[in-house]
Design a protein around this motif. Structure first.
Motif, PDB file in Angstrom:
ATOM      1  N   ASP B 189     -50.123 -39.766   9.112  1.00  0.00           N
ATOM      2  CA  ASP B 189     -49.645 -40.803   8.177  1.00  0.00           C
ATOM      3  C   ASP B 189     -49.755 -40.104   6.736  1.00  0.00           C
ATOM      4  OD1 ASP B 189     -48.588 -42.225   9.962  1.00  0.00           O
ATOM      5  OD2 ASP B 189     -49.808 -43.922   9.938  1.00  0.00           O
ATOM      6  N   TYR B 190     -50.833 -39.637   6.574  1.00  0.00           N
ATOM      7  CA  TYR B 190     -51.109 -39.644   4.886  1.00  0.00           C
ATOM      8  C   TYR B 190     -49.881 -38.470   4.300  1.00  0.00           C
ATOM      9  CZ  TYR B 190     -54.234 -35.895   6.618  1.00  0.00           C
ATOM     10  OH  TYR B 190     -54.912 -34.726   7.073  1.00  0.00           O
ATOM     11  N   GLU B 192     -46.945 -37.980   5.638  1.00  0.00           N
ATOM     12  CA  GLU B 192     -45.826 -38.752   5.653  1.00  0.00           C
ATOM     13  C   GLU B 192     -45.749 -39.472   4.208  1.00  0.00           C
ATOM     14  OE1 GLU B 192     -42.822 -39.699   7.493  1.00  0.00           O
ATOM     15  OE2 GLU B 192     -43.202 -37.625   8.396  1.00  0.00           O
ATOM     16  N   ALA B 193     -46.995 -40.365   4.061  1.00  0.00           N
ATOM     17  CA  ALA B 193     -47.227 -41.092   2.819  1.00  0.00           C
ATOM     18  C   ALA B 193     -46.899 -40.206   1.568  1.00  0.00           C
ATOM     19  CB  ALA B 193     -48.671 -41.772   2.787  1.00  0.00           C
ATOM     20  N   ARG B 195     -45.141 -37.782   1.189  1.00  0.00           N
ATOM     21  CA  ARG B 195     -43.606 -37.694   1.186  1.00  0.00           C
ATOM     22  C   ARG B 195     -43.071 -38.816   0.638  1.00  0.00           C
ATOM     23  NH1 ARG B 195     -39.547 -35.726   4.428  1.00  0.00           N
ATOM     24  NH2 ARG B 195     -40.129 -36.669   6.170  1.00  0.00           N
ATOM     25  N   ALA B 196     -43.300 -39.852   1.201  1.00  0.00           N
ATOM     26  CA  ALA B 196     -42.647 -41.248   0.540  1.00  0.00           C
ATOM     27  C   ALA B 196     -43.105 -41.645  -0.749  1.00  0.00           C
ATOM     28  CB  ALA B 196     -43.190 -42.468   1.515  1.00  0.00           C
ATOM     29  N   THR B 197     -44.370 -40.821  -1.333  1.00  0.00           N
ATOM     30  CA  THR B 197     -44.638 -41.014  -2.471  1.00  0.00           C
ATOM     31  C   THR B 197     -43.642 -40.314  -3.620  1.00  0.00           C
ATOM     32  OG1 THR B 197     -46.962 -41.427  -1.925  1.00  0.00           O
ATOM     33  CG2 THR B 197     -46.337 -41.209  -4.135  1.00  0.00           C
ATOM     34  N   GLY B 198     -43.059 -39.064  -2.913  1.00  0.00           N
ATOM     35  CA  GLY B 198     -42.364 -38.189  -3.628  1.00  0.00           C
ATOM     36  C   GLY B 198     -42.755 -36.948  -3.894  1.00  0.00           C
ATOM     37  N   GLU B 199     -43.721 -36.724  -3.149  1.00  0.00           N
ATOM     38  CA  GLU B 199     -44.298 -35.299  -3.357  1.00  0.00           C
ATOM     39  C   GLU B 199     -43.324 -34.144  -2.889  1.00  0.00           C
ATOM     40  OE1 GLU B 199     -47.111 -34.615  -5.118  1.00  0.00           O
ATOM     41  OE2 GLU B 199     -48.839 -36.008  -4.425  1.00  0.00           O
ATOM     42  N   SER B 200     -43.631 -32.972  -3.713  1.00  0.00           N
ATOM     43  CA  SER B 200     -42.771 -31.889  -3.188  1.00  0.00           C
ATOM     44  C   SER B 200     -43.370 -31.201  -1.998  1.00  0.00           C
ATOM     45  CB  SER B 200     -42.575 -30.882  -4.191  1.00  0.00           C
ATOM     46  OG  SER B 200     -43.732 -30.268  -4.531  1.00  0.00           O
ATOM     47  N   ARG B 203     -46.376 -28.726  -2.549  1.00  0.00           N
ATOM     48  CA  ARG B 203     -47.572 -29.513  -2.962  1.00  0.00           C
ATOM     49  C   ARG B 203     -48.197 -30.280  -1.774  1.00  0.00           C
ATOM     50  NH1 ARG B 203     -49.778 -31.171  -8.193  1.00  0.00           N
ATOM     51  NH2 ARG B 203     -51.411 -32.390  -7.223  1.00  0.00           N
ATOM     52  N   GLU B 208     -52.214 -31.507   0.391  1.00  0.00           N
ATOM     53  CA  GLU B 208     -52.452 -32.584   1.506  1.00  0.00           C
ATOM     54  C   GLU B 208     -52.869 -32.042   2.580  1.00  0.00           C
ATOM     55  OE1 GLU B 208     -52.196 -35.663   0.693  1.00  0.00           O
ATOM     56  OE2 GLU B 208     -51.326 -35.414  -1.426  1.00  0.00           O
TER      57      GLU B 208
ATOM     58  N   LEU D  72     -37.177 -41.450   4.917  1.00  0.00           N
ATOM     59  CA  LEU D  72     -37.786 -40.368   5.382  1.00  0.00           C
ATOM     60  C   LEU D  72     -37.434 -39.850   6.624  1.00  0.00           C
ATOM     61  CD1 LEU D  72     -41.486 -42.113   5.218  1.00  0.00           C
ATOM     62  CD2 LEU D  72     -40.673 -40.156   3.830  1.00  0.00           C
ATOM     63  N   GLN D 103     -40.662 -48.122  -1.881  1.00  0.00           N
ATOM     64  CA  GLN D 103     -41.927 -47.627  -1.618  1.00  0.00           C
ATOM     65  C   GLN D 103     -42.248 -48.334  -0.125  1.00  0.00           C
ATOM     66  OE1 GLN D 103     -44.467 -45.520  -2.448  1.00  0.00           O
ATOM     67  NE2 GLN D 103     -42.973 -44.532  -3.782  1.00  0.00           N
ATOM     68  N   PHE D 106     -47.919 -47.455   4.872  1.00  0.00           N
ATOM     69  CA  PHE D 106     -48.078 -47.260   6.237  1.00  0.00           C
ATOM     70  C   PHE D 106     -48.894 -48.219   6.995  1.00  0.00           C
ATOM     71  CE2 PHE D 106     -45.634 -43.530   6.811  1.00  0.00           C
ATOM     72  CZ  PHE D 106     -45.351 -42.978   5.236  1.00  0.00           C
ATOM     73  N   ALA D 111     -55.436 -43.649   8.405  1.00  0.00           N
ATOM     74  CA  ALA D 111     -54.716 -42.492   8.543  1.00  0.00           C
ATOM     75  C   ALA D 111     -53.950 -41.972   7.471  1.00  0.00           C
ATOM     76  CB  ALA D 111     -53.849 -42.486   9.764  1.00  0.00           C
ATOM     77  N   SER D 112     -53.559 -43.133   6.486  1.00  0.00           N
ATOM     78  CA  SER D 112     -52.642 -42.824   5.556  1.00  0.00           C
ATOM     79  C   SER D 112     -53.091 -42.228   4.257  1.00  0.00           C
ATOM     80  CB  SER D 112     -51.546 -44.220   5.467  1.00  0.00           C
ATOM     81  OG  SER D 112     -52.397 -45.200   4.978  1.00  0.00           O
ATOM     82  N   ASN D 114     -55.427 -39.346   2.458  1.00  0.00           N
ATOM     83  CA  ASN D 114     -56.060 -38.137   2.769  1.00  0.00           C
ATOM     84  C   ASN D 114     -57.504 -38.037   2.718  1.00  0.00           C
ATOM     85  OD1 ASN D 114     -56.487 -35.294   3.055  1.00  0.00           O
ATOM     86  ND2 ASN D 114     -54.651 -34.899   1.961  1.00  0.00           N
ATOM     87  N   ILE D 129     -46.020 -38.629 -10.514  1.00  0.00           N
ATOM     88  CA  ILE D 129     -44.625 -38.330  -9.735  1.00  0.00           C
ATOM     89  C   ILE D 129     -43.426 -39.245 -10.274  1.00  0.00           C
ATOM     90  CG2 ILE D 129     -43.410 -38.315  -7.891  1.00  0.00           C
ATOM     91  CD1 ILE D 129     -45.903 -37.563  -6.098  1.00  0.00           C
TER      92      ILE D 129
END
Ligand SMILES: Nc1ncnc2c1ncn2[C@@H]1O[C@H](COP(=O)(O)OP(=O)(O)OP(=O)(O)O)[C@@H](O)[C@H]1O
Ligand SMILES: Nc1ncnc2c1ncn2[C@@H]1O[C@H](COP(=O)(O)OP(=O)(O)OP(=O)(O)O)[C@@H](O)[C@H]1O
Ligand SMILES: [Mg+2]
Ligand SMILES: [Mg+2]
Lengths: 542, 343, 326, 337, 332
Positions: B189-190, B192-193, B195-200, B203, B208, D72, D103, D106, D111-112, D114, D129
């Motif tokens: 999830d982190y 995906e999270a 990605r959802a935040t907009g990280e490239s 990165r 991550e 996504l 936005q 999760f 898990a969401s 890091n 960002i």
């Protein structure tokens, strides 16, 4: 180690004391073998272990350590060279039978030459055969050039049965599973580890006492040495470091070795195109400080490659008779002062412990040999040490074998331990070192000698004269010239002679050649091995 | 008992003393692991020798002397060779080559395995297929023979070359492990999270995913170092490699080619071999430490034997919880509590 | 079934790639068989022989790399691996046929034994944490950190000798002819003991460790607790529940190691003069014997692939989760 | 209660997602394209300042809808409109621009985040960002204050494992807020949390909606919480929307048989001791999504199933209460039951 | 009141030894009666599972039982203390007398063995005299009871859906007809529809077989509906115990009250939800006195110094309920 097999199977070896021995165990450190009894191929198990000589016999038996002595008639009873060694007539022995019962004839002898002539791949000595004719019990050969230097190679040609070989499609690609020869033994069994030969019922000479020959191939020197030390191998040719402790002391009474020199040498080849080593004075000075005793004792374990004593580079006693009178007593010895004098005379300066050439540059040299060749590397370590006494800074480079060979071939090296060719006369040594005909410029490979790029028209001329001389006087003049060049210019610095020795045990068999009885070299893979086997008697039978 | 409705109930903040302590504890725990600590100390010792070895060596390792094949003595701690060279000095000086090749090969292989394994795992699709096929091919090709061949191909290879060759041929296993791990991280999830935040993408990979692979990378690194050291020594031992410098394999090569053992010169053979074994053990211990750090289950629990009710000593094990007698049923819990709090 | 087919495609690809690399690698090595042979004889073979050897080995003709490559594949499919240079003119196939059984017998059996012993010890060590077994781990780690050749040579020096039960080299008593009789087999077994024991010592620790770690991991799974809760006998829980599951990840490791049998025996065979395929490769590399090298590589590659396929199948059989209905 | 119409932020029309099933060699030959029909023809609208709940059993495709909306996943078909403008992005700058406005939070707070990064890192990245790093410290404090992690200094340098579940969920929310979005997609934000912590997070979401005027999609399978926290509730079954409307209406007067089953099944302390099968319930298991039943997907389990149900797909039928609809043939006449 | 079948007295469980020990269950006294469903609720980490595992001595290391007794009353014969059993006795006791259903069925079933194997295993271990056919018959019968047809017997766990697996576990728990079944969150991983199906089945089976159930969950609304009595745990202690109805309508401990006000109700009036402020206590640094006092809106001085004793509340004078709270009228 191995169970001594004192059980019911009669084949498993010499039973301890009491009963006389019937089996001779021969070992070589050559790894697992494949069944290949083709006597022509160096890659065959027969060649690698040496048993081909027990099956295939030469025309003339020549003593490998005394190549100048006349040979012993074997399958030829007589032989005669014409004046300029371009013609040879042979008289073939009668009453000799192949192991399949067929008699050996002049046809077979002629075919044995013909097959070499017809197959370039089998003509390993590159003999320029002319005509080959057989008539009655005579065989006549002609050659397109003088074969003085090759005479022994031609006389020791082994004889094969025409009736078998003429049916073979490609003699160079056949593993000859059932060899037929005139020798006293036939192949009984083959395994990758051990080949067993057994005695024939009849033989043109007296049958040897050894009923069975067992050739075992060990994977490496260590295994072979262990086998020798514990008696599993009774005869071998292998380098054993610290031979006294490792081998002889294990059974001082019976563990013997004899390593006489033959006419081939090992030495430090120097690239004579590189400064300041193009200066003979430097090479001579280097020669003067190299400690051959250390090389012999530490590098060659005190026995393996005998020292080259004579400054001419000709090994003794094999080459004793060739040495020019003026050099008879000129022996190698370490003489640092003389070396320094040579250098000073040539304009070099020793500043502290650094030698500077006339231009003021410190003299350094890279000594190189493949990493795995421990004896050469040891030699180089010693030489490196020796050279430091005259201020030459040497480094030992343990090269990759293939890269090393390429560099030697192309002349990209300072100095390296390397061998020379060997033969019946010192010609092969000198030809290999200084022949201008095979000289190629640095950077060009494919040379088969003269790696040091030694350029001396005088030497080339002398070599040519020797090979084509009409009489002995001309030959010795030429050879004396070559010796002079060797002593004065030192194109290579000889250190050791190559050998034809062997380690053997007198526990079960006696009659081996040794210092007192030099009837042949004690190496099991040489042609003379047959002579040795014929000469062996069970211990205690006398 | 009437809390205001519909308002957010603030979470009682925890005391400040808990602030960063656990993180520190977590990091120190690796070193506190007795296995890892032992391994690290031994490794540090070898590293030290690698650095200062040539200076503290009593003799020039190549210098000949008149003491040929001598047993260990006060002058020559580990005895001498057939040329009278001092074996102790050879071992000291040889450490550098071993450590250099081991570490450099480990670095190269680890870098490659990260590059290939992580990209394969993260990118997926065709990139994954081709990269995994590549590493599978490298896995299928037997490493040692390949190294032998490559090493014998390169003219005048020094330590650097040997290290590179070993590194370039031994990354495949690590890449495979990393790919599998990345594959499982990629769907976390982190990630995906992020990605959802907009990280490239890069990165996400470097910031991550990679930090979470640290332990695996570290243990892969240590593993390759072990493999590299062994390969290097084996190469030198069988006389394939071309290193002119001393290392433990060279010593063993000489010992072997001079048949030291048959000569009874055990001192020629034993020290280098032991040094290899000890270095290997140290590295393995570090790896255990990493494993245990990552997966606490593997940690060998401190006390596993305890006294039970009837005075027996019993091992803690799954499925049969021991019953202790030490604590009597509290008669007056209130009082007992208070006392404990005061204490 | 579908799964197997997918794997098959993968294997075919890997085999192609590996064999192609096997074709090119030997050709990248500088030097050629003839100079190597000359080197080997250090002065005992005259330089005149060079030409005759080129002719003999058929190296005098220049074929383009591509046509060699095509020929190579033709050979591979025909099962004809060419003639070895070292043992000229013995076909490579024959050399392999001769040495492969030794390697497979010695290392195959020891790898299997090592796996079995290591796994059993690992099961015990993992099951009884903190017991004596567990304490042995550092010792086995040390043993496995010893370079193999060193251990082997030490073993030979200390254990083998004229009066010892252990022969120091070879695959069987010199003089015996390989055949299926008691004497030969007895001798072969006797000769394989020391190599086998040393391989065992240096490889068993790996299995102990992985199995132990898997056991520890599995032992804390819920189904183990459930098995205890069910009141099953301890042995049954340990073997059928814990070890059975812990074994799964090790199966592929085991299969892989089976694949490496052929490639990994070099040192064993060098040290113990054992007549196997690893030594062939060593010789081939030294002699620039491309055909033999390629042959050995072919065998190694195929055995690794077959071992992998076996691992896949074994996994399929052992782990019902990978089985798909229909 | 009626659904008051406010500005539409995000809407989806005919949203469909099929996950291809891994194909073997055999399928290559048969040219048979199997897929998981995770989401089929979903229509939904998120409005400013309103919480829309999406309920349904596990595996019904709720998370997939959220991920589709967050872009996504690429969608199989359908349209997503942000402020009426159709939008498709794959990555890069356009994706960032979209992520700034929509936005996602999760499901699993454990898990969401890091585990190797601090709270500060997570929030800083989000701010950077989206170009809000101007006054970083100030913004960070703001964010933490918004989610009531006070005082902010105490939490900034903590690692996730040092926080409780509720605190982590708040950090996740703060991170989403860092982008200053207009729409928040909360995928089961409380399912992993303990009862007592759950309430805090939900209250926080409701508070945010009111204060920041966010459009929130609240995904859950706990229908009771939808009743309490959402203005509008949509019910999903096996990848399709089956019912929707005002939360109170949907939960108190469920129309679709599946919604009824769901509500009947939910534990209810008021039904003390009379634990029995809901009378409406047919047994059975959720359908396979690879080969979903034809017609109404609920028909194999439905006690009211008619022949029509297994052949024809029911469209949305409007129900008497304003904004309430159900996709069930029972309501074909559009009349009240 | 019915006869007791399992009496837990002054039960203590620690994780670890010595100073580092975490006291996860403290001084718990609880009685399970024949044929009843006793619910155990409390938030995550309050020690519910620890108690369940401890009673059957299945705690994984480093868990140790540091005090107390668990007296089991078999259907016939003298009661005995489970804590005093030897390993062999314990093995015989397990499953035959007390069986457990754990939270995740996927993890409770060994993935590599068939369902039937795992089922037959347990029958074989406890009733070795039974013939193989009889065992299979017994297993099939039991599976049919939980609604799984005989032809699914030879399936592997992964071939069954989550609900089916959970039912297999319930069937397995009942196959030896034990007196007590402990269920630790048996339905939390399932969705509500499935959950209800399974619980309904369980109720039916209980009526048939007459076992008692210790049912653990933190979903209080489920418990209220399903169980006869409920015990609430907080910080390793039982803080309240009462009949379900009483607890739901008239909870006495502020924590129980908080729990009840934490979950939204699906039906009826919209209630106000206040929740419980603060976060669960850290077992290593338990608050002094009543461990709930830092979060308790009604806490007063005494709460932070003295640990309240579980007893019948003076205000209710109902022998069927007890509470541990210092508030007026709730002390014993
Ligand atoms: N990446 C994917 N590939 C293939 N199938 C998928 C993928 N993601 C989800 N699915 C399938 O799509 C369906 C819907 O999944 P989704 O996660 O949206 O359900 P959900 O309603 O969120 O369930 P839950 O309540 O358990 O979170 C499921 O059958 C799932 O197996
Ligand atoms: N191995 C352990 N070492 C130390 N503490 C532990 C260990 N296992 C559990 N605990 C602690 O014991 C306490 C009780 O745990 P338990 O699993 O019994 O809680 P629970 O009430 O079942 O919670 P949940 O509802 O989450 O299942 C928890 O606070 C947990 O942190
Ligand atoms: Mg979801
Ligand atoms: Mg629990």
């Amino acid at each position: 180690a191995c169970s001594s097999g004192d059980g019911n199977s009669g084949s498993s070896g010499n039973n301890g004391s009491g009963t006389a021995a019937t089996v001779l165990n021969i070992g070589m450190p050559n790894g697992p073998q494949t069944e290949n009894h083709n006597p022509f191929l160096g890659s065959s198990s027969g060649a690698s272990l040496g048993y081909r000589w027990m099956i295939f016999e030469p025309l003339v038996m020549i003593n490998g350590i005394k190549p100048t002595e006349p040979g012993k008639p074997w399958l030829a009873t007589e032989w005669k060279w014409d004046a300029n060694y371009t013609k040879l007539s042979l008289t073939v022995r009668e009453g000799v039978k192949f192991s399949d019962g067929k008699p050996m004839t002049a046809e077979d002898v002629a075919y044995s030459f013909q097959i070499r002539k017809d197959n370039e791949g089998l003509n390993q000595d590159a003999i320029p055969y002319g005509t080959i004719t057989a008539s009655g019990n005579k065989v006549d050969l002609t050659f397109t050039r003088s074969q003085f230097t090759n005479q022994n190679k031609i006389l020791t040609v082994f004889v094969i049965p025409k009736h078998q070989w003429s049916t073979i499609k490609d003699p160079s690609q056949d593993t000859l599973k059932s060899p037929i020869g005139t020798g006293p033994y036939t192949v009984k069994s083959f395994t990758p580890q051990t080949t067993t030969l057994t005695l024939r019922d009849s033989y043109w000479q007296d049958l040897p006492k050894v009923k069975e020959l067992r050739y075992t191939s060990y994977n490496d020197n260590n295994a072979q040495t262990t086998a020798l030390a514990n008696g599993a191998s009774e005869w071998s040719f292998v380098f054993v470091p610290n031979v006294k402790a490792v081998y002889q002391d294990k059974d001082p009474k019976n563990h013997k070795l004899w390593f006489p020199a033959n006419l081939g040498i090992h030495g430090l080849w120097i690239n004579t195109t590189r400064k300041p080593f193009d200066n003979p004075a430097v090479r001579r000075a280097m020669n003067l400080v190299i400690n051959r005793d250390d090389i012999f004792m530490q590098g060659e374990a005190g026995y393996f490659y005998p020292k080259v004593e004579s400054m001419t580079g000709i090994p003794t006693p094999a080459g004793e008779s060739f040495i020019a009178p003026e050099y008879k007593d000129l022996k190698h010895k370490v003489d640092v002062d003389a070396a320094k004098k040579e250098l000073t005379d040539a304009g070099f300066k020793l500043e502290g412990d650094v030698l500077k050439d006339p231009a003021g540059k410190p003299v350094t040299i890279t000594l190189t040999d493949p990493a795995g060749w421990s004896d050469y590397i040891t030699d180089l370590e010693i030489i490196k040490d020796n050279l430091s006494t005259i201020g030459i800074k040497a480094t030992v480079d343990k090269a990759n074998q293939d890269a090393w060979f390429k560099n030697i071939d192309e002349g990209n090296f300072d100095a390296a331990m390397h061998w020379t060719n060997g033969g019946a006369t010192p010609y092969d040594i000198y030809q290999n070192i200084m022949d201008g005909k095979i000289l190629k410029p640095v950077g060009k490979g494919g040379v088969s000698g003269n790696y040091g790029r030694f350029n001396s028209p005088e030497a080339t001329k002398a070599l040519d004269q020797y090979a084509n001389a009409a009489d002995d006087a001309a030959r010795s003049t030429a050879l004396n010239t070559l010796q002079k060049i060797m002593v004065e210019q030192m194109p290579i610095i000889p250190t050791s002679a190559s050998n034809v020795g062997g380690l053997y045990s007198t526990k079960n068999w006696v009659g081996w050649p040794d210092e007192q009885n030099q009837y042949g070299p004690a190496q099991p893979t040489q042609q003379n091995a047959l002579q040795i086997v014929l000469n062996l008697k069970p211990a205690g039978s006398q | 008992m009437s809390a205001p409705t519909s308002t957010i109930t603030a979470v009682t903040p925890e005391g400040p003393e808990v602030a960063a302590a656990p993180a520190k504890r977590r990091r120190l725990r690796f070193v506190a692991n007795p296995k890892a600590a032992t391994g690290l100390v031994v490794l540090a010792f070898f590293c030290l020798i690698a650095i200062i070895g040539p200076w503290i060596a009593p003799f020039d390792p190549s210098a000949r002397s008149s003491d040929l094949i001598q047993a260990p003595s006060g002058k020559h701690w580990f005895g001498t060779t057939h040329l009278g060279q001092d074996i102790f000095s050879q071992v000291l000086v040889g450490t550098r080559g071993v450590m250099f090749v081991g570490l450099l090969a480990g670095l190269v292989a680890t870098a490659l395995s990260i590059l290939i394994g992580v990209s394969a795992g993260f990118l997926g699709g065709a990139a994954d297929d081709s990269l995994s096929a590549l590493s599978n091919v490298f896995l299928v090709i037997p490493a040692l023979p390949l190294i032998i061949i490559v090493a014998s191909t390169i003219p005048s290879a020094g330590d650097l070359m040997v290290a590179l060759v070993i590194g370039l041929t031994s990354w495949a296993w690590g890449a495979r492990v990393l790919r599998a791990q990345t594959l499982s991280l990629r769907r976390r999830d982190y990630v995906e999270a992020a990605r959802a935040t907009g990280e490239s993408t890069w990165r996400i990979i470097t910031f991550e995913i990679m930090p979470n692979l640290t332990a695996i990378i570290a243990s892969g690194f240590v593993g390759t170092v072990i493999f590299a050291v062994m390969s290097e020594i084996t190469l030198a031992f069988i006389g394939i490699s071309t290193i002119s410098e001393w290392n433990w394999g060279t010593i063993l090569f000489w010992a072997q080619s001079q048949q030291a053992l048959a000569q009874g010169a055990w001192w020629w053979f034993v020290p280098a071999g032991l040094a290899i074994a000890i270095l290997g053990t140290a590295l393995s211990l570090i790896n255990f430490g990493i494993d245990e750090f990552v997966s606490p289950r593997l940690r060998s629990s401190g006390h596993t034997r305890i006294k039970t009710k009837d005075g027996h000593s019993v091992r803690m094990r799954v499925g049969f919880t021991p019953v202790l007698s030490s604590k009597q049923a509290p008669v007056t819990p209130v009082v007992r509590r208070e006392q404990e709090e005061v204490a | 079934m579908k799964f197997l087919l997918q794997r098959l495609v993968f294997y075919v690809f890997t085999a192609w790639a590996a064999l192609t690399i096997n074709f090119f690698i030997p050709r990248m090595i500088p030097g050629d068989p003839v100079t190597s042979l000359i080197n080997k004889f250090q002065g005992q073979m005259s330089t005149d022989a060079i030409n005759s050897l080129y002719v003999l080995f058929g190296l005098d003709k220049n074929a383009s790399l591509w046509s060699q490559y095509v020929d190579y594949w033709g050979q591979v499919f025909r099962g004809d691996l060419g003639l070895s240079f070292t043992f000229f003119p013995t076909p490579v196939a024959e050399i392999l046929r001769q040495s492969l059984p030794w390697t497979i017998a010695l290392v195959g059996i020891t790898t299997f034994a090592s796996f079995m012993i290591g796994t059993s010890l690992g099961v015990l060590a993992g099951w009884r944490r903190g017991s004596v077994m567990d304490g042995l781990l550092p010792v086995t780690t040390f043993l496995s950190s010893i370079p193999y050749f060193w251990l082997g040579l030490l073993a030979i020096t200390l254990l083998a000798g004229p009066d010892s039960f252990f022969p120091s080299s070879g695959g069987y008593e010199p003089g015996l002819v390989p055949s299926w009789n008691a004497e030969f087999i007895g001798s072969a077994v006797q000769h394989s003991l020391l190599p086998a024991i040393t391989i065992l010592i240096s490889s068993v620790s790996g299995w102990i460790l992985t199995m132990r770690n898997m056991m520890v991991t599995v032992a804390s799974e819920d189904y183990i607790t459930v098995a205890h809760a069910k009141g099953l006998p301890e042995r049954r829980v340990m073997v059928s529940y814990a070890a059975r599951n812990a074994l799964l990840p090790n199966v592929s490791g085991f299969a892989l190691s089976l694949g490496f049998i052929v490639g990994g025996t070099l040192l064993v065979e060098i040290v113990f003069s054992y007549p196997g395929i690893g030594y062939n490769l060593f010789q081939a590399v030294g002699a620039k014997d491309y055909p033999l090298m390629q042959g050995v590589f072919l065998v190694i590659t195929l055995s690794v692939l077959v071992a992998n396929l076996l691992a896949d199948v074994a996994y399929l059989l052992l782990d019902p989760r990978t089985r798909k209905e229909g | 209660m009626t659904v008051t119409e406010t500005e539409v932020v995000l809407e989806a029309e005919g949203l469909t997602k099929h996950f291809p099933v891994r194909r073997g060699l055999r399928d290559l030959l048969t040219r048979d394209h199997k897929a998981v029909h995770a989401v089929d023809d979903v229509r939904l609208t998120l409005r400013r300042g309103r919480v829309t709940a999406l309920v349904g059993e596990s595996g019904s495709g709720k998370s997939t809808v959220a991920r589709l909306l967050a872009q996504l996943y690429g969608r199989t078909s359908g349209e997503i409109r942000l402020h009426g403008e159709p939008i498709t992005v794959h990555g890069g700058r356009k994706f960032r621009a979209y992520a700034r406005r929509v936005q996602m939070i999760f499901q699993d707070p454990f898990a969401s985040l890091n585990p190797t990064h601090t709270v500060r890192y997570h929030l800083t990245r989000s701010l950077r960002i989206h170009g809000r790093a101007g006054d970083l410290e100030e913004n960070l404090r703001d964010l933490l204050n918004q989610v009531q992690l006070t005082p902010p200094e105490r939490y900034l340098d903590k690692f996730p494992h040092e926080l409780s579940g509720g605190q982590r969920q708040r950090v996740s929310i703060a991170r989403a807020l860092g982008a200053d979005p207009e729409a928040l997609l909360a995928d089961e934000p409380v399912s992993m949390l303990d009862v007592s912590i759950r309430l805090g997070v939900l209250n926080l979401l409701r508070d945010l909606k009111e204060r920041l005027n966010l459009a929130i999609l609240y995904i859950t399978h706990d229908i009771a919480s939808a009743r309490y926290f959402a203005d509008e509730t949509l019910v999903m079954y096996a990848g399709r929307m089956v019912e929707g409307g005002d939360s109170e209406t949907v939960t108190q007067h469920p129309a679709h048989p599946y919604t009824r089953l769901l509500i009947e099944s939910a534990p209810d302390p008021d039904r003390l001791g009379e634990l029995s099968k809901p009378e409406d319930q047919a047994g059975g298991e959720p359908p396979s999504l690879i080969a979903p039943p034809s017609g109404c997907r609920f028909n194999p389990r439905c006690v009211h199933a008619m022949p029509k149900c297994s052949t024809d797909l029911p469209p949305r039928f409007e129900l008497p209460t304003a904004g309430h609809w159900a996709a069930c043939w029972l309501y074909e006449e559009g009349a009240a039951k | 009141m019915k006869a007791p079948v399992l009496e837990i007295k002054n039960f203590h469980v620690d994780y670890g030894l010595g100073d580092e020990a975490v006291q996860a269950v403290r001084d718990v006294t609880l009685t399970l009666h024949r044929g009843e469903v006793l619910g155990l609720a409390g938030e995550s980490g309050s020690g519910k599972s620890t108690l369940a595992y401890g009673v059957t001595r299945l705690l994984p290391p480093p868990g140790v039982i540091s005090g107390g007794s668990v007296v089991y009353h078999p259907a016939s014969g003298d009661p005995y203390d489970v804590m005093a059993l030897t390993d062999a006795e314990l093995r015989a006791f397990r499953w035959a007398e007390t069986s457990i259903v754990f939270q995740g069925a996927m993890n409770s079933l060994n993935p590599v063995h068939k369902v039937s194997t795992q089922m037959l295993d347990v029958i074989k271990a406890h009733e070795p005299q039974l013939s193989p056919q009889a065992r299979i018959a017994r297993a099939q019968e039991m599976l049919k009871l939980v609604g799984i047809s005989a032809d699914r017997m030879d399936a592997y766990p992964h071939q069954l859906s989550g609900g089916m697996r959970q039912r297999v576990m319930i069937g397995m728990a009942l196959v030896l007809e034990p007196q007590v079944v402990i269920m630790d969150e048996p339905t939390t991983a399932l969705d509500v529809v499935m959950q209800r199906q399974i619980l309904a089945q369980l109720v039916e089976l209980r009526e048939r077989l007459g076992f008692s159930v210790l049912f653990i969950t933190h979903d209080l609304s489920l418990l209220v509906e399903f169980s006869d009595r409920i015990a609430i745990m907080y910080g390793g202690r039982i803080v309240e115990e009462a009949r379900s109805k009483d607890l739901y309508t008239d909870s006495l401990h502020p924590y129980s009250e908080g729990l009840l006000k934490s979950f939204p109700a699906l039906r009826g009036e919209r209630r106000e939800l206040s929740g419980i402020p603060g976060s669960p206590p850290d077992l290593r640094g338990m608050p002094t006195g009543c461990s709930f006092h830092p979060r308790c809106p009604q806490a007063f001085d005494r709460c932070s110094t003295e640990i309240p004793v579980l007893g019948i509340p003076s205000a209710r004078n109902d022998p069927h309920r007890s509470v541990a709270c210092w508030l007026p009228g709730r002390t014993a």
